[in-house]
Motif scaffolding. Structure first.
Motif, PDB file in Angstrom:
ATOM      1  N   THR A 104       7.775   8.819  11.113  1.00  0.00           N
ATOM      2  CA  THR A 104       6.381   9.242  11.287  1.00  0.00           C
ATOM      3  C   THR A 104       5.464   8.301  10.511  1.00  0.00           C
ATOM      4  O   THR A 104       5.866   7.664   9.549  1.00  0.00           O
ATOM      5  CB  THR A 104       6.158  10.686  10.784  1.00  0.00           C
ATOM      6  OG1 THR A 104       6.530  10.731   9.410  1.00  0.00           O
ATOM      7  CG2 THR A 104       6.965  11.690  11.575  1.00  0.00           C
TER       8      THR A 104
ATOM      9  N   CYS B 101       0.942  10.261  13.397  1.00  0.00           N
ATOM     10  CA  CYS B 101       0.576  11.661  13.137  1.00  0.00           C
ATOM     11  C   CYS B 101      -0.880  11.675  12.673  1.00  0.00           C
ATOM     12  O   CYS B 101      -1.186  11.238  11.572  1.00  0.00           O
ATOM     13  CB  CYS B 101       1.462  12.257  12.053  1.00  0.00           C
ATOM     14  SG  CYS B 101       3.192  12.352  12.529  1.00  0.00           S
TER      15      CYS B 101
ATOM     16  N   CYS C  81       9.573  15.506   8.177  1.00  0.00           N
ATOM     17  CA  CYS C  81       9.349  16.168   6.893  1.00  0.00           C
ATOM     18  C   CYS C  81       8.272  17.229   7.068  1.00  0.00           C
ATOM     19  O   CYS C  81       7.118  16.889   7.338  1.00  0.00           O
ATOM     20  CB  CYS C  81       8.911  15.123   5.865  1.00  0.00           C
ATOM     21  SG  CYS C  81       8.333  15.819   4.291  1.00  0.00           S
ATOM     22  N   TYR C  82       8.655  18.498   6.969  1.00  0.00           N
ATOM     23  CA  TYR C  82       7.687  19.602   7.080  1.00  0.00           C
ATOM     24  C   TYR C  82       8.069  20.733   6.146  1.00  0.00           C
ATOM     25  O   TYR C  82       9.244  21.085   6.118  1.00  0.00           O
ATOM     26  CB  TYR C  82       7.609  20.121   8.528  1.00  0.00           C
ATOM     27  CG  TYR C  82       6.949  19.087   9.419  1.00  0.00           C
ATOM     28  CD1 TYR C  82       5.557  18.929   9.393  1.00  0.00           C
ATOM     29  CD2 TYR C  82       7.716  18.247  10.205  1.00  0.00           C
ATOM     30  CE1 TYR C  82       4.952  17.944  10.161  1.00  0.00           C
ATOM     31  CE2 TYR C  82       7.123  17.267  10.977  1.00  0.00           C
ATOM     32  CZ  TYR C  82       5.738  17.122  10.953  1.00  0.00           C
ATOM     33  OH  TYR C  82       5.148  16.140  11.704  1.00  0.00           O
TER      34      TYR C  82
ATOM     35  N   ASN D 274       4.639  18.728   5.304  1.00  0.00           N
ATOM     36  CA  ASN D 274       4.629  17.279   5.206  1.00  0.00           C
ATOM     37  C   ASN D 274       3.948  16.745   3.951  1.00  0.00           C
ATOM     38  O   ASN D 274       2.919  17.233   3.517  1.00  0.00           O
ATOM     39  CB  ASN D 274       3.909  16.715   6.449  1.00  0.00           C
ATOM     40  CG  ASN D 274       4.011  15.215   6.529  1.00  0.00           C
ATOM     41  OD1 ASN D 274       3.081  14.506   6.159  1.00  0.00           O
ATOM     42  ND2 ASN D 274       5.147  14.709   6.972  1.00  0.00           N
TER      43      ASN D 274
END
Ligand SMILES: *Cc1c(COP(=O)(O)O)cnc(C)c1O
Length: 412
Positions: A130, A164, A185-186, A188
């Motif tokens: 991301t 993102c 990754c959340y 984030n």
């Protein structure tokens, strides 16, 4: 003659936090009157003391180490069973997930685990990352030689970037290309965004359809306030077949200086050799850990286990409440100042759009000079982070209140 790993030379010279440090030093030297009032909302490090239950467990474990009868040497390779069982029960079974204690590998950090995982994965994998991103995922792939050089915009050849922005609520769209490894990754860091179950399900479906692996970093799951936000990739049907999860005690229980984390590798999870034969990633990771790591120290594993006691859970909740209280203050202050604000409701980071498209390093200098507050410029987290900045809620309440006031008093 000895040679270096030349892939390191591809890394960007001005790494984010050294550059912030340089600018802050310049500011404090030029403004000795303002230096004492400087408040750091930059680096994502916790500020509050370890929970009492953790301290008690640490003291007791240290005493055990001082007595021949209770002394312990090398820890078991996966980690002590008392900790792995507590993790399996509280973090997974209690939320309806099927993760067993022997699928949990205790470590000394999610940063090193998310970096070291590349040891067991092939260099021919296509990597999706991301943008913006926690820099570790990208830099470790550069170091391992999985990319070409960076272009003028700082984008590395060979990486599939997943932008993102507010246009996609900071959760990447499923790419048309096939990626073999996907880092998610959340909640984030840096955007403070969360992913819904439906969004994660789409990624799990994509991974299963393409035989890909999702590397899921859930270091901030404890900050989730909304009941419908998933805490783990393993809440998603099918994730056991396509995901590895990284967790840490750093942000929930304040272990950034104490060091304890864990990685979950489901036993059935497999990836292929060049001939197309499946191999267990659990077995490979176990082999890697046994060869290169001698375990997290006994007192620290006891300290981590104390997080799961009743007292520990209450104390961790009050730490989270403290930081999320800061987040609310900072979020509201930025919004009241007319800024467009994201995150900060299920994560300790507020992600703010720079006014009128001002470059994020210019905003960094402006906030430093006008408010004596250190924020993090979005561009430091990737090309798509340009046009945003991050305010961290890791601070004392007094500092958060002061920063909120200064943000409100600035001429944006
Ligand atoms: C802070 C952080 C971690 C935790 O790393 P540790 O090495 O366990 O301290 C992991 N991932 C992200 C995205 C983080 O911000």
């Amino acid at each position: 003659m000895a040679y270096i790993n030349e892939h390191f030379l591809k890394l960007k010279a001005g790494y984010l936090f050294p550059e912030i440090g340089r600018r802050v030093n310049e500011f404090t030297q030029a403004n000795p009157d303002k230096a004492p009032g400087l408040i750091r909302c930059g680096i994502g490090d916790v500020t509050e003391a370890l929970p009492e239950a953790v301290i008690e467990a640490l003291h007791a474990a240290v005493d055990e180490m001082g007595n021949r009868k209770t002394f312990r040497g090398y820890a078991p390779e996966l980690g002590y069973e008392f900790l792995r069982e507590a993790i399996a029960e509280h973090d997974y079974a209690a939320r309806g997930m099927d993760i067993s204690a022997d699928e949990i590998f205790v470590s000394d950090g999610a940063k090193c685990d998310s970096a070291n995982i590349l040891d067991i994965l092939g260099s021919q994998n296509r990597i999706a990352i991301t943008d913006p991103v926690y820099p570790v995922y990208l830099d470790t792939n550069v170091m391992a030689g999985h990319t070409g050089p960076a272009d003028d915009a700082g984008l590395f050849e060979g990486i599939i970037y997943l932008p993102c922005t507010d246009a996609n609520d900071f959760v990447p769209a499923i790419p048309e290309e096939k990626a073999d490894l996907i880092y998610l990754c959340y909640p984030n860091n840096p955007t403070g965004a969360t992913a819904t179950k439906a969004q994660l399900s789409a990624w799990v479906d994509y991974a299963k359809a393409n035989d890909s692996i999702i590397l899921y970093d859930a270091a901030y799951e404890a900050f989730i306030q909304d009941a419908d936000v998933p805490h783990s990739i393993f809440e998603i049907e099918g994730a056991r077949d396509c995901a590895i999860e990284f967790r840490s005690f750093s942000k929930n229980a304040g272990f950034t200086g104490t060091r304890c984390a864990f990685t979950v590798v489901p036993k059935g999870l497999a990836a292929k050799d060049a001939e197309g034969h499946d191999h267990s990633l659990h077995a490979l990771w176990g082999r890697r850990v046994a060869t290169k790591f001698n375990g997290t120290s006994y007192p620290i594993q006891r300290a981590a286990a104390a997080v799961y006691t009743e007292a520990g859970q209450t104390q961790v909740r009050s730490l989270i409440d403290h930081y999320m209280g800061n987040a609310k203050l900072l979020r509201e202050a930025a919004a009241n100042a007319g800024l467009e604000v994201f995150g900060g409701t299920n994560a300790p980071y507020i992600w703010v759009k720079t006014p009128n498209g001002t470059p994020s390093w210019d905003i960094f200098d402006k906030v430093l000079n006008e408010a004596a507050v250190v924020i993090t410029p979005g561009a430091g987290f990737g090309t798509a982070g340009e046009g945003y900045f991050r305010i961290s809620a890791f601070n004392s309440r007094a500092n958060a209140e002061e920063v909120a006031q200064r943000i409100g008093a600035m001429a944006w």
